[in-house]
Each structure stands twice: as structure tokens, then as C-alpha cells.
Write a protein that holds these residues in place. Structure first.
Motif, PDB file in Angstrom:
ATOM      1  N   MET A 192       0.978  -1.105  -0.033  1.00  0.00           N
ATOM      2  CA  MET A 192      -0.124   0.059   0.060  1.00  0.00           C
ATOM      3  C   MET A 192       0.789   1.239   0.136  1.00  0.00           C
ATOM      4  N   LYS A 193       0.492   2.280  -0.825  1.00  0.00           N
ATOM      5  CA  LYS A 193       1.488   3.431  -0.647  1.00  0.00           C
ATOM      6  C   LYS A 193       0.895   4.525   0.076  1.00  0.00           C
ATOM      7  N   THR A 194       1.718   5.286   0.551  1.00  0.00           N
ATOM      8  CA  THR A 194       1.447   6.471   1.269  1.00  0.00           C
ATOM      9  C   THR A 194       1.253   7.712   0.662  1.00  0.00           C
ATOM     10  N   VAL A 195       0.159   8.463   0.958  1.00  0.00           N
ATOM     11  CA  VAL A 195      -0.045   9.667   0.373  1.00  0.00           C
ATOM     12  C   VAL A 195       0.322  10.719   1.396  1.00  0.00           C
ATOM     13  N   LYS A 196       1.046  11.664   1.261  1.00  0.00           N
ATOM     14  CA  LYS A 196       1.235  12.662   2.230  1.00  0.00           C
ATOM     15  C   LYS A 196       0.406  13.847   2.060  1.00  0.00           C
ATOM     16  N   VAL A 197      -0.374  14.336   3.076  1.00  0.00           N
ATOM     17  CA  VAL A 197      -1.028  15.341   3.243  1.00  0.00           C
ATOM     18  C   VAL A 197      -0.379  16.425   4.014  1.00  0.00           C
ATOM     19  N   ILE A 198      -0.101  17.618   3.461  1.00  0.00           N
ATOM     20  CA  ILE A 198       0.639  18.596   4.059  1.00  0.00           C
ATOM     21  C   ILE A 198      -0.363  19.512   4.850  1.00  0.00           C
ATOM     22  N   VAL A 199      -0.360  19.934   6.165  1.00  0.00           N
ATOM     23  CA  VAL A 199      -1.060  20.723   6.839  1.00  0.00           C
ATOM     24  C   VAL A 199      -0.626  21.873   7.360  1.00  0.00           C
ATOM     25  N   GLU A 200      -1.130  23.107   7.107  1.00  0.00           N
ATOM     26  CA  GLU A 200      -0.395  24.255   7.453  1.00  0.00           C
ATOM     27  C   GLU A 200      -1.406  24.943   8.348  1.00  0.00           C
ATOM     28  N   GLU A 203      -2.912   4.988   1.960  1.00  0.00           N
ATOM     29  CA  GLU A 203      -3.060   5.657   3.188  1.00  0.00           C
ATOM     30  C   GLU A 203      -2.637   7.029   3.457  1.00  0.00           C
ATOM     31  N   LEU A 204      -3.376   7.808   4.048  1.00  0.00           N
ATOM     32  CA  LEU A 204      -2.783   9.167   4.322  1.00  0.00           C
ATOM     33  C   LEU A 204      -1.739   9.169   5.462  1.00  0.00           C
ATOM     34  N   LYS A 205      -0.847  10.107   5.126  1.00  0.00           N
ATOM     35  CA  LYS A 205       0.155  10.501   6.176  1.00  0.00           C
ATOM     36  C   LYS A 205       0.229  12.084   6.411  1.00  0.00           C
ATOM     37  N   PHE A 206      -0.178  12.357   7.400  1.00  0.00           N
ATOM     38  CA  PHE A 206      -0.333  13.802   7.764  1.00  0.00           C
ATOM     39  C   PHE A 206       0.879  14.459   8.392  1.00  0.00           C
ATOM     40  N   LYS A 207       1.688  15.641   7.535  1.00  0.00           N
ATOM     41  CA  LYS A 207       2.594  16.436   7.867  1.00  0.00           C
ATOM     42  C   LYS A 207       2.497  17.724   8.372  1.00  0.00           C
ATOM     43  N   ILE A 208       3.027  18.171   9.292  1.00  0.00           N
ATOM     44  CA  ILE A 208       2.833  19.477   9.725  1.00  0.00           C
ATOM     45  C   ILE A 208       4.551  20.013  10.148  1.00  0.00           C
ATOM     46  N   ASP A 209       4.620  21.228   9.995  1.00  0.00           N
ATOM     47  CA  ASP A 209       5.996  21.956  10.122  1.00  0.00           C
ATOM     48  C   ASP A 209       6.102  22.103  11.833  1.00  0.00           C
ATOM     49  N   ALA A 210       7.215  22.323  12.181  1.00  0.00           N
ATOM     50  CA  ALA A 210       7.610  22.630  13.614  1.00  0.00           C
ATOM     51  C   ALA A 210       6.493  23.592  14.415  1.00  0.00           C
ATOM     52  N   ALA A 211       6.602  24.760  13.579  1.00  0.00           N
ATOM     53  CA  ALA A 211       5.864  25.949  14.187  1.00  0.00           C
ATOM     54  C   ALA A 211       4.263  25.508  14.660  1.00  0.00           C
ATOM     55  N   THR A 212       3.967  24.744  13.437  1.00  0.00           N
ATOM     56  CA  THR A 212       2.349  24.332  13.491  1.00  0.00           C
ATOM     57  C   THR A 212       2.023  23.434  14.737  1.00  0.00           C
ATOM     58  N   PHE A 213       3.272  22.476  14.865  1.00  0.00           N
ATOM     59  CA  PHE A 213       2.891  21.419  15.796  1.00  0.00           C
ATOM     60  C   PHE A 213       3.375  22.188  17.204  1.00  0.00           C
TER      61      PHE A 213
END
Length: 130
Positions: A1-9, A61-71
Motif C-alpha cells: 500500500m502506498k502512502t499519500v502525504k497530506v501537508i497541513v499548515e 493511506e494518508l500521512k499527515f505532515k505538519i511543520d515545527a511551528a504548527t506542531f
């Protein structure tokens, strides 16, 4: 199964999320809402497009990525900068700079944050309340 990156800002008072290479974007008030809204947006996109972008064809599957400031800012109601400093080994003042967007963390600093969170997660998962 592949991973799809979701960029969260961070987007003002809420969050926005998108998938690079796919015409899908959504907003939400918190991470749970972003996850739900993104899943719904993808479902609607796939229903309305007989030839979707290759990235969304088949199982993924979705993988949610956030930057350090947002985290740091999003989880500030759980982690104080002092607490985050203790679990990451990063100076509290430096964390303030990351949160404010004054500085962007280098790769090694991002790894320290990620490793600190993973270590804490393992510790919490091992706990059973009696």
C-alpha cells in the motif's frame, strides 16, 4: 500500500491541508477535523473523476505532515515550551523562536523533536491505570 502525504499548515485561526500533485484542499479547526475533511474531500474527488491523478489510484493511506511551528503552537495546550524542552533536549528559547516562525529548525532539531515525541508516546502507551 502506498502512502499519500497530506501537508497541513496553520491558516490564521484554523488549518488548511492539501496533497501535492492532487487538486484537493480542505480546512479544519483541529487535526481531527482536518483528517475527516481530507478523507471526505478525497472520496468526493474520486467519485466525481473517472480518471483521477495517479497518486490516488488504488490503495493508499494518508500521512499527515505538519511543520515545527504548527506542531508547537497546536499542541501548546498539552506541551508547554518547558515540557517540550525536557523531552526534546532543545532550549526553551529556541522552541519559542520555532513557534513564532523567527527560525526554522534544522533537520537535526526536527529529528530531536520527532524522537522526543516518539519516546513520550511509547512511555504513555506502556502505562495501564489501575
Amino acid at each position: 500500500m502506498k502512502t499519500v502525504k497530506v501537508i497541513v499548515e496553520h491558516a490564521g485561526k484554523n488549518f488548511s491541508a492539501y496533497i501535492e500533485g492532487a487538486p484537493i484542499i480542505t480546512v479544519g479547526n483541529d487535526m481531527r477535523e482536518i483528517e475527516d475533511n481530507m478523507s471526505e474531500a478525497i472520496q468526493l474527488y474520486l467519485e466525481d473523476n473517472p480518471n483521477p491523478v495517479e497518486l490516488l489510484v488504488g490503495e493508499f493511506e494518508l500521512k499527515f505532515k505538519i511543520d515545527a511551528a504548527t506542531f508547537i503552537n497546536y499542541y501548546s495546550n498539552i506541551f508547554t515550551k518547558a515540557a517540550l524542552s525536557r523531552i526534546t533536549g532543545i532550549n526553551e528559547r529556541q522552541l519559542w523562536h520555532y513557534a513564532a516562525g523567527v527560525h526554522k529548525p534544522r533537520k537535526t532539531q526536527l529529528e530531536k523533536i520527532q524522537n522526543g515525541i516518539k519516546t513520550l508516546t511509547k512511555e504513555l502507551q506502556a502505562i495501564s491505570l489501575v
